[in-house]
Design an enzyme around this catalytic site. Structure first.
Site, mmCIF file in Angstrom:
data_model
loop_
_atom_site.group_PDB
_atom_site.id
_atom_site.type_symbol
_atom_site.label_atom_id
_atom_site.label_comp_id
_atom_site.label_asym_id
_atom_site.label_seq_id
_atom_site.Cartn_x
_atom_site.Cartn_y
_atom_site.Cartn_z
ATOM 1 N N GLY A 77 -0.685 -0.878 -4.789
ATOM 2 C CA GLY A 77 -1.160 0.400 -5.306
ATOM 3 C C GLY A 77 -1.173 1.448 -4.205
ATOM 4 C CD GLU A 133 -2.536 -1.209 2.713
ATOM 5 O OE1 GLU A 133 -3.718 -1.600 2.737
ATOM 6 O OE2 GLU A 133 -1.921 -0.841 3.737
ATOM 7 C CB CYS A 134 0.593 4.350 0.205
ATOM 8 S SG CYS A 134 0.681 6.133 -0.106
ATOM 9 N N GLY A 135 3.317 3.758 0.288
ATOM 10 C CA GLY A 135 4.770 3.711 0.386
ATOM 11 C C GLY A 135 5.332 2.341 0.053
#
Length: 457
Positions: free
Chosen positions: A432, A335-337
Site C-alpha cells: 500500500g 510501500e508506496c512506489g
C-alpha cells in the site's frame, strides 16, 4: 541503561530557515577536520537522512516521537552515534511545529526536550535587522526549557552580521555563533517528494566542499563542538530487551529493492530486521534480470518509479521473476512506489506502462498531494502480518493514487478526524501507499520474518 552521545540540534523558526544547507555545511566542515560525525533528522522524512549518509558517509536516521516512545528514540539516537565524535540533528519545520496546529507534540522542540539535546537556532534575516531580536526572544521564551544555546544567522551580509552580533548577544544572553551569506551557487534542489537525489546532482562534491569552506570561515565550529559535548547522558531502552516473544531466529535472507527507482527506507527498519536475524540482500528492479538466489522474502520500498517507467516496464525478466515469486507465496512488504510497481500498470504523462501485474489496479499522477502525514494503520481484516485490531504507525506522502488502494487496514489521522481504507493484504502480501515504521509494532516484523522462514518454493 544510560548512554552518552555528543549531540547538537540545528533548528529553525520555519521551513526555509536554511536548516538543511547549514547541516550539510557543518557535516562537511566536520569531515574536513577529520572528525567522525553522525546525523539525524527530526520527523518522518526519509530523503534527508539518505542524502546525509550517501554524501557525507555518515550514519543517519530519523528521530520521531510519533513513531516511538522517548526512551526508544533515545536508544536509536545513541546507537546511531556510537563511535562518533558528534551527532548533528536537523530539525523539522519550525521549532515548535508538531502533530497539529495547537500542539508541539512530536516537534523538534519535543525531540530536543526528550533527548536533552542543546539547540542552535538558525534564523533567516533577509529583510530584517533589529526586529530579529524580539523574534528570537519569543522563540526562546515560548517554552522555558527550549534549551536554545546559540544562534546562527542566515542570508545576512558580513557588515550586517558584525553590527547585529554584539546587540543580539547583549539582548538575548546567548552567543551568536556565526552567519551564512546568501549562497546563490549552492541550492538544494527539490522535486515533488523532497530533495533531488545525490546521484542526480552534477558537481555536488565540489559544491559541498565550497559550502564546507564557507561554514568553516563564517561559523564557530569549535563552539558548536563544545556545546554538543555538554549534552548529558541519556536514559534509553532497547525495545528488543524487554519485548515478549522475541525468539532467537536463524538467518533469514530478505531481498531489498534498492536503485534509482526504489530507495526510500527508514534505516532503523532495516537495522531492526538485521537485529532479528535477517540477512539483507540488495537487488535492482531496474538493472537486474531476476531476484537474487536464496531469498525468502522481499522488501519493495518507496522511491521514484515514475521517473523510470519505461526501464521498469521493459525489464520483463525481473517483472516475471517477482510475479512468479509472489504467486508462489514468497512474503513481501511493498510501500508506496513499491506498491505501484506491483500493480498492473503505471500511468505517467498520459502513457500506460505495464508493471509487475501482481495486483490488478493501476496508479497515475493526480496532479496534487493525495494524502500526506502521519497515520495510525489499524488492521481491519485478518492479515498474515497485522492482525485485526492491531496497529502499526506509518506516514504517507504521494501525488500518485491507485484505482484500488486495498481494504485490509484502516488509516486514521492522529486527530481522529479523517480515516480511509487502504493496503492490499492478501496471504503473503502487504502492499500500500503507507511507509511503515517497524519499531512501532515489532510483532508485525516478527510475523513477516516467520513467514519468510517458513516459505518454501
Amino acid at each position: 541503561m544510560n548512554k552518552h552521545c555528543n549531540r547538537i540540534m540545528i533548528a529553525g523558526i520555519g521551513s526555509g530557515s536554511g536548516k538543511t544547507t547549514l547541516v550539510c555545511g557543518i557535516l562537511m566542515a566536520l569531515k574536513m577536520r577529520n572528525l567522525k560525525a553522525g546525523s539525524c533528522k527530526c520527523g518522518p522524512d526519509y530523503i534527508d537522512p539518505m542524502f546525509h549518509s550517501r554524501i557525507f558517509d555518515v550514519p543517519s536516521i530519523n528521530l520521531d516521537l510519533f513513531f516511538t516512545a522517548p526512551q526508544v528514540m533515545n536508544y536509536l539516537l545513541c546507537r546511531n552515534g556510537e563511535d562518533r565524535d558528534i551527532t548533528v540533528i536537523e530539525g523539522v519545520m519550525g521549532f515548535y511545529d508538531g502533530l497539529s496546529m495547537d500542539s508541539d507534540r512530536a516537534s523538534s522542540y519535543e525531540v530536543a526536550k526528550m533527548s536533552k539535546t542543546p539547540v542552535i537556532l538558525t534564523v533567516c534575516c533577509k529583510g530584517m535587522a533589529y526586529s530579529v531580536v524580539p523574534l528570537i526572544r519569543g522563540i526562546m521564551e515560548f517554552r522555558k526549557d527550549s534549551n536554545i544555546k546559540g544562534i546562527i544567522l542566515n542570508q545576512v551580509s558580513d557588515m550586517t552580521y558584525l553590527q547585529l552580533k554584539p546587540v543580539m548577544e547583549q539582548e538575548l544572553g546567548i552567543p551568536v555563533l556565526g552567519h551564512l551569506p546568501v549562497l546563490q551557487e549552492f541550492v538544494l534542489k527539490s522535486r515533488h517528494l523532497g530533495l533531488v537525489m545525490p546521484k542526480e546532482r552534477e558537481n555536488l562534491s565540489k559544491e559541498l566542499e565550497r559550502l564546507g569552506n564557507v561554514v568553516e570561515s563564517n561559523i564557530n565550529i569549535e563552539e558548536i563542538i563544545k556545546i554538543a559535548a555538554q549534552a548529558p547522558e541519556l536514559s534509553c531502552e532497547n525495545p528488543l530487551e524487554h519485548h515478549k516473544n522475541v525468539p532467537t531466529l536463524p538467518k533469514t535472507v530478505i531481498g531489498v529493492a534498492e536503485d534509482e527507482a526504489f530507495c526510500f527506507y527508514y534505516r532503523d527498519n532495516l537495522k531492526l530486521l538485521e537485529e532479528l536475524g535477517c540477512k539483507l540482500v540488495k537487488f535492482s528492479p531496474l538493472h537486474d534480470k531476476k531476484l537474487p538466489e536464496q531469498i525468502q522474502g522481499i522488501l519493495l520500498g518507496g522511491g521514484y518509479p515514475e521517473l523510470h517507467p519505461q526501464q521498469l516496464s521493459h525489464n520483463q525478466s525481473m517483472k516475471q521473476s517477482i510475479q512468479n515469486a509472489l504467486k508462489a507465496g514468497m512474503p513481501c512488504i511493498a510501500e508506496c512506489g513499491g506498491f505501484q510497481y506491483l500493480q498492473k500498470s503505471l500511468w505517467v504523462k498520459g502513457v500506460e506502462y505495464p508493471m509487475a501485474d501482481v495486483i490488478s489496479s493501476t496508479s497515475e499522477n493526480t496532479g496534487k498531494l493525495v494524502r500526506f502525514g502521519y497515520i495510525h494503520l489499524k488492521g481491519s481484516n485478518a492479515n498474515l502480518y497485522l492482525k485485526a485490531g492491531e496497529e502499526i504507525k506509518a506516514h504517507e506522502f504521494h501525488y500518485f493514487d491507485s484505482t484500488d488502494n486495498g481494504d485490509t487496514c484502516l488509516a486514521v489521522k492522529p486527530s481522529g478526524k479523517r480515516q480511509w481504507k487502504c493496503v492490499y493484504g492478501r496471504k503473503n502480501l502487504f502492499a500500500g501507499y503507507p511507509h511503515l515504521y517497524f519499531y512501532s509494532n515489532i510483532n508485525f516484523v516478527q510475523r513477516f520474518i516467520k513467514a519468510c522462514q517458513e516459505w518454501k518454493v
